[in-house]
Design a protein around this motif. Structure first.
Motif: not given
Length: 257
Positions: A123-144
């Motif tokens: 989030s800090d390093f890449f201006a084009d990073f979609d944090e909400a998308m990342a969190r959704k996909m990590l949740s779908d994959l059951s990543i803590d």
């Protein structure tokens, strides 16, 4: 906000796109690209590539044929001996790094970091990073997200890295063996949701040995032989119809020992 970002917004351009960005140019253009690690033994020899947006391309070939070398040249990790590389009309440089999201074959994150810290880092390093998308996909994959990377399995480490890479709004995604250590049950989700939901203005290059698994999502493909020679390429559906064979079957035929 700095002057270059203000200028980009005034011009109606996304602020993270570098100056000189040409939406009409090929996403990737390589002309007469050469690279050797040992003199007189080229890994890539006069390689030419032109790739437009909206496509997932499989770069397929045996170990040592130059697939990973090509991705490292495009991403700027390596420098070609000769030839040119352009990303969206801009010569390969530090400026084009903002257009490329690269997934190397080996996990490169520090093992002591927590997944949450990696999200914050992106989030800090890449201006084009979609944090909400990342969190959704990590949740779908059951990543803590509170877990340290070193406590995760090899497959889950790969999932985390792939999610972060694909959550950027890049123009060119370079994925080197993205599902090699991932369990078969998660592959469908990864291929259809993570890789399949990339920025539609972008292009994706995937190298893999798991051709049977990756084949359904490929728009185009290229079989790369030793010396970086392209032995067969084309639109996946057209070649399958013409040859009456799957890409997996064609690969085994072309590279039969």
């Amino acid at each position: 906000m700095n002057q270059s970002m203000n200028a980009a917004m005034d011009a109606g351009r996304d602020p993270w796109l570098p100056e000189g960005f040409d939406p009409a140019a090929p996403i990737l253009s390589c002309v007469n690209l050469n690279k050797s690690y040992i003199p007189a033994r080229p890994v890539l020899h006069n390689l030419n590539i032109s790739l437009t947006g909206g496509k997932i391309v499989g770069l397929l070939g045996p170990n040592g044929c130059g697939k990973s070398t090509l991705l490292k040249l495009v991403s700027g990790i390596l420098v070609p001996d000769s030839g040119t590389i352009e990303i969206c009309g801009i010569p390969r440089s530090e400026a084009t790094n903002s257009l490329i999201s690269f997934l190397p074959e080996r996990t490169y994150f520090n093992s002591w970091m927590r997944v949450e810290q990696l999200i914050e880092y992106f989030s800090d390093f890449f201006a084009d990073f979609d944090e909400a998308m990342a969190r959704k996909m990590l949740s779908d994959l059951s990543i803590d997200t509170s877990a340290k990377l070193k406590t995760l399995s090899k497959g889950n480490k790969e999932k985390v890295q792939l999610v972060l890479v694909m959550s950027r709004r890049a123009r060119l995604y370079l994925l080197d063996e993205p599902i090699g250590g991932v369990d078969p049950a998660a592959r469908d989700y990864i291929l259809s949701t993570i890789i399949g939901s990339y920025n539609p203005d972008a292009a994706v290059i995937i190298t893999t040995h798991l051709i049977h698994d990756i084949e359904p999502v490929l728009d185009e493909f290229a079989f790369m032989g030793f010396g970086g020679r392209i032995l067969l390429d084309g639109v996946a559906d057209e070649v399958r119809a013409e040859k009456g064979k799957t890409l997996d079957e064609l690969f085994r035929e072309v590279f039969r020992c």
